[in-house]
Each structure stands twice: as structure tokens, then as C-alpha cells.
Write a protein that holds these residues in place. Structure first.
Motif, short mmCIF file in Angstrom:
data_model
loop_
_atom_site.label_atom_id
_atom_site.label_comp_id
_atom_site.label_asym_id
_atom_site.label_seq_id
_atom_site.Cartn_x
_atom_site.Cartn_y
_atom_site.Cartn_z
N GLU A 25 -29.89 -115.40 -92.62
CA GLU A 25 -28.88 -116.73 -91.55
C GLU A 25 -29.52 -117.59 -92.00
N ILE A 26 -31.11 -117.51 -91.03
CA ILE A 26 -31.42 -119.02 -90.60
C ILE A 26 -33.11 -119.37 -92.21
N GLN A 48 -30.88 -109.27 -89.87
CA GLN A 48 -29.81 -109.74 -90.47
C GLN A 48 -29.84 -111.20 -90.34
N ILE A 49 -30.40 -111.64 -88.58
CA ILE A 49 -30.78 -112.81 -88.13
C ILE A 49 -31.55 -114.05 -88.89
N LEU A 50 -32.28 -113.30 -89.40
CA LEU A 50 -33.13 -113.67 -90.52
C LEU A 50 -32.77 -114.19 -91.85
#
Lengths: 484, 97
Positions: free
Chosen positions: B39-40, B35-37
Motif C-alpha cells: 500500500e505504501i 501487505q502494508i508495504l
């Protein structure tokens, strides 16, 4: 219960000088308020015995400054000698610092009285105070709602009038966002204005300690007390001591203010934009120029933060090894590596572990170039863009948050939510500018915050405009009203 | 190209961060880190021409500290150490399989 702590600082100071009240009266009232508000879960550790002792000691001293004898609470990632400092983590549940942070020395030199250590998100990682090992902090305006974070304890404590002053820290919005959610005033000073010595590091190029108060004037007074050059922090900037209250009450006519278009776009709740627009109309009618501007890449602040802050965090948190201090596992281990990894696996909470892993990811192998270096280039662009705007404008304003305070438990499964909460505050940390959240109204009984962003080391202009808006709006910002 | 973290890679970054994870945690973090990746990875769409970077907002220059070193009593330094032996930090006996 007495209600001295709800009085303006100047009135409390007058009563102390006239010997109408003693510091002990204030400390005892403060602990009555702590007892009455236990359910908010603002504090991790209380300092009652020492606070009472200090209050008694002060009875023989003369009241030599505005903050003399006034209770203050400190976020639990700022070290306090002989007073437990946990960072709201199991990892430091038993940690007793052997020195005071620079700001704590300053607080003590001004004869303020530290009443306890405030709850926060674990290692300041979070924006709702729900990652704390000691449980969430409740919002005094509605106890079903989050208090924000990571300085959620500071936000709720000052909002509920438990202490008139608190110190928080801000890495991506951790002072401003809880200040907005709790209807109080919180300032993240310019990077380098306040020493970070004794602040447990999360992301060293973004962290700043700042004042949290119930009004603008008292915020400036507390900044006066905690700033100053410190040779123990090599990013501390040597500036002449100034009085941050000095422009409060002066004319705001002819001021020029910029509003980033992104800050008034539909990613921000309409109710919040409406409230900001009301303030803009007040400013326009007082001969202030308002222009809408574009700031490059500002909408990408979340991925930027996820890369830079987490890279720095993964390095900073490597120091917690379970050997020299802090939590250590009692499981049987077969190697030193296993001792580290089991201790850290058990000692850190979910959010912290996620962030350490993501930080390790963006720094590993070619990712260091693809992600970290690219993020630093974007950071430079954003910085240039902000500074370009601020070369023509006195301040930048906009909302502090994209939403109102939400329900406790909401979004807990979403690993990105805590970052998105800080969408509008992160750019200020990236660039190192000063930024404040000021209460400007309510929606459905919950406070709304406006953000004021200044030039580097120009906090006085923020205080000047904030004090003007505060006076014009004249909001009732006491969530407990006359009931308690 | 969209990158995705596999369970093996989650174990790799957990090792880099010296974090022991359970099997259940590996599955959970695989989902959350991706999920974070996602965004990144949005920065991959940005075309940055300048190579100028900003590591820190500080205006101070890098330098060696000139201040005198503070000395702290070793008793104070060791006061938070889980196990000590005199003036030494005791690291527990490690069992070799």
C-alpha cells in the motif's frame, strides 16, 4: 430506571436548577445504564465511588452552567489523576496518572461528573475497537457488528444513551468513524483548537481530542467547555473564546458547498452515496450551491497516513520501556536491551507492534527520504488543495465511511483493512481541518454518517449546517427505543 | 522496483522498535508488513515536483517554552514505577552470560 439522561441537555439543566432532580439522580441513573449495557463492553474502568461523592458535593453548589452535574465518560488515552488510564493496552494496565489532562481540568471546572474511562483500540490504533486488550466493543444497533474505532467505547456509550457526553480522540478518523457507525455526532476540532496536554500521543501532528454527543447543539456546548489556549501544549493556538452554538438556527441560504468527486466515487458503498445524495437534494432545495471538485492526491490518503502516522507512532511509543512505569516482564534477561524488547514484545498487542515496526521501517536509512519526506510533500499538496477549495466554499461534505458497520471478527487477518476504513477521514487530520460526522439515515438498521469539513477554526459553520440537516431529517437515533 | 521485506529485515525493524518477536510472529509479520508495504509503495508512482513539505498543521512557530517548570513531588512521579529504592528507580539486576 429513570430516563432523565435521554432528555435534551437544556431540559436536564432546567430540572437541576429547579431542584426537581439532583446530580446524584443523574449519576445513579448512569450507573444503572452501565449495568444494563455491560455486554457492550464500553468501559475499561468505572469511577463510581468518586462520581457519587462529587454528585453529593455539587448539591451545595449553584447550577452555574449548562454542563453542571452532567455525567461524562472519557476515552482511556486521556489521563485522569488518580483514575487508571490504560490506553486499552496491557502495557498500561496498572497505570495511575498523577495529573489531569487539560480537557479533564476543563470538565472538572464545569462541574461535570466523570463516570469512567472508555474502551478503545489499543493506543488508538485501529478502526473497529477489536485491538483493545480488554476486548471489542459491540455496536448498540446490532451487537454482532463493530462499534468502529478507535473511540469505539465513546461511540457505543453515547449511542446507547449510557452517558449523554463523551470525549474521544481522532488521529485518522477515530472520532468520526465510530460516530458514523453508532448514529451519533462526533467532531474532530481544528488542530490546535483543543490542548493535547494529557492525551497519550499516537501521532502528534494528527491527534486531536473532540466531543462525542447525541446531537449537534450539545456537541457545540461541549466544545465550548474543552477548548482554549494551553501553554503546556506548544501547538495550542491562542484564540478568543467563542460560542460554537451561535450560528445554530441561522439561515443556510446562499451557502456554497463542495463535494470531492472521489468522495462520491464507487469506492463508497452505493447505499451510503444514495443517502448523501438525499441530503444534497435537501440542501439544493434550500438555496445552497453544490459543486463537485477535485482534490489532488486525496485518493492516496491511506499510504500517506501509513507513513506519517506510523513514523510518529514508532517514535512516540519508544517511551514505554517497562522501567519507569507500566508493564515490565518478569522473565530473566541478560541485557537492558533485552529487558526493553521482551517487555515491549509482551506488553504491546499485534496491531501496535505492526505499526511500530512499519514506522521504524519508513524512518530507517534512505527510506526516510524515499517515503517519509515524499509523504510530507504530498501532505503539503493536499493541504494547499483543500485550502484552495475552502477559499471559495464554506464547507466540504461527503460520506464519513466507505462501508456500513461490518461483523465483529471480519477482516482480522487483513493488516490494511483498519487503514482503509479511514480512507475518507484521514485527509482532514493530515491538513489539520475541523471535521464532523453527522447521522443522516440508515441502511438495514445500521446508521450512516455524513462528514462536514470546515475551514481552519471555523467549527461554527459546521455546527450551523449540521444543525440544519439534523432538524430537517429528524431521525430517531435511539437504538434502545422505548424498550429499556 | 517492488521492494519486499525479508524475515531478516523484519527482525531488523523489530530490533529498531525494541520488540522481541517469536519465530511464529516473524513469519506472520513478514506477511502483514508486506501487505502494508504494498500500500505504501503506491506513493512511488506519484510524481511530485515541488519540494515543499508539511510536517505539522500547526500555525505556531517553533520556540522555547517560556513557562516556569512545574515541579511534581518525586513520590508522585515514582508512584507507577515497578521497582524503587528510596528516591531512585531500581533497574533489575542483569545476569551476564
Amino acid at each position: 430506571m429513570t430516563r432523565y439522561l435521554e432528555l435534551p441537555l437544556i431540559e436536564i439543566n432546567k430540572k437541576l436548577k429547579n431542584k426537581e432532580i439532583k446530580p446524584l439522580d443523574l449519576v445513579l441513573e448512569c450507573f444503572d445504564r452501565i449495568d444494563a449495557n455491560k455486554d457492550l463492553n464500553c468501559f475499561i474502568t468505572l469511577n463510581k465511588e468518586e462520581a457519587i461523592k462529587k454528585a453529593r458535593d455539587l448539591e451545595t453548589k449553584s447550577v452555574d452552567n449548562l454542563l453542571f452535574g452532567i455525567p461524562i465518560a472519557i476515552k482511556d488515552n486521556i489521563v485522569t489523576k488518580a483514575l487508571r488510564t490504560t490506553c486499552a493496552s496491557r502495557m498500561l494496565d496498572n497505570f495511575i496518572p498523577v495529573y489531569d489532562a487539560f480537557v479533564v481540568e476543563k470538565i472538572n471546572n464545569n462541574n461535570m461528573i466523570i463516570v469512567g474511562k472508555l474502551n478503545m483500540d489499543e493506543f488508538a490504533m485501529g478502526s473497529s475497537n477489536q485491538t483493545s486488550y480488554y476486548g471489542a466493543v459491540l455496536n448498540p444497533w446490532n451487537k454482532l457488528k463493530v462499534a468502529g474505532g478507535s473511540s469505539g467505547g465513546a461511540g457505543a456509550c453515547v449511542s446507547a444513551r449510557i452517558t449523554p457526553f463523551a470525549l474521544g480522540s481522532d488521529t485518522g478518523g477515530s472520532i468520526r468513524q465510530p460516530s458514523a457507525f453508532n448514529g451519533i455526532v462526533g467532531l474532530k476540532p481544528t488542530y490546535g483548537r483543543v490542548s493535547r496536554y494529557g492525551l497519550v500521543a499516537f501521532a502528534s501532528s494528527l491527534d486531536q481530542i473532540g466531543p462525542v454527543t447525541k446531537n449537534v447543539y450539545e456537541n457545540a456546548v461541549l466544545l465550548n467547555a474543552i477548548c482554549g489556549f494551553d501553554n503546556k501544549d506548544l501547538t495550542s493556538v491562542d484564540k478568543t473564546q467563542e460560542d460554537f452554538t451561535r450560528l445554530i438556527g441561522t439561515s443556510i441560504e446562499k451557502m456554497k458547498i463542495a463535494i470531492p468527486n472521489f468522495y462520491m466515487s464507487d469506492v463508497i458503498d452505493k447505499e451510503i452515496r444514495d443517502k448523501i445524495n438525499e441530503v444534497i437534494e435537501i440542501l439544493k432545495s434550500n438555496d445552497v450551491t453544490i459543486d463537485y471538485v477535485d482534490i489532488d492526491y486525496i485518493e492516496h490518503s491511506v499510504p500517506l497516513y501509513q507513513i506519517i502516522a506510523l513514523a510518529e507512532a514508532s517514535s512516540n511509543l519508544a517511551r514505554f520501556d517497562g522501567i519507569r512505569y507500566g508493564y515490565t516482564t518478569d522473565k530473566e534477561v541478560s541485557s537492558i536491551d533485552e529487558l526493553y524488547s521482551i517487555t515491549r514484545g509482551e506488553g504491546f498487542g499485534d496491531e501496535v507492534k505492526r505499526r511500530i515496526m512499519m514506522g521504524s521501517y519508513v524512518l530507517s536509512g534512505e527510506n526516510a527520504h524515499n517515503y517519509y519526506e515524499k509523504a510530507l510533500s504530498i501532505r503539503k499538496h493536499i493541504s494547499d488543495s483543500f485550502n484552495n477549495i475552502l477559499s471559495s466554499y464554506d464547507l466540504i461534505i461527503g460520506p464519513t465511511t466507505t462501508t456500513l458497520p461490518y461483523n465483529i471478527g471480519e477482516g482480522q487477518d487483513d493488516a490494511v483493512k483498519s487503514f482503509l476504513d479511514d480512507l475518507l477521514t484521514i485527509p482532514v487530520n493530515m491538513v489539520g481541518l475541523p471535521g464532523m460526522s453527522l447521522p443522516v439515515g440508515f441502511k438495514d438498521g445500521m446508521p450512516i454518517g455524513m462528514q462536514l469539513i470546515g475551514r481552519k477554526f471555523d467549527e461554527v459553520t459546521i455546527y450551523k449546517l449540521a444543525a440544519f440537516i439534523e432538524e430537517k431529517l429528524n431521525l430517531d437515533l435511539n437504538p434502545i427505543g422505548g424498550e429499556r | 522496483m517492488k521492494k519486499e521485506l525479508t524475515e531478516e529485515y523484519v527482525m531488523h525493524v523489530a530490533h529498531l522498535g525494541r520488540l522481541k518477536l517469536t519465530d511464529e510472529e516473524i513469519k506472520k509479520y513478514k506477511y502483514q508488513l508486506n501487505q502494508i508495504l504494498d500500500e505504501i509503495n503506491k506513493i512511488n508512482d506519484l510524481d511530485i515536483t515541488s519540494k515543499d513539505i508539511m510536517i505539522t498543521p500547526t500555525i505556531n512557530n517553533n520556540m522555547f517554552s517560556t513557562k516556569e517548570l512545574n515541579t511534581t513531588d518525586s513520590k508522585d512521579i515514582l508512584s507507577n514505577t515497578p521497582k524503587t529504592n528510596g528516591n531512585y528507580i531500581e533497574v533489575r539486576w542483569l545476569k551476564n552470560d
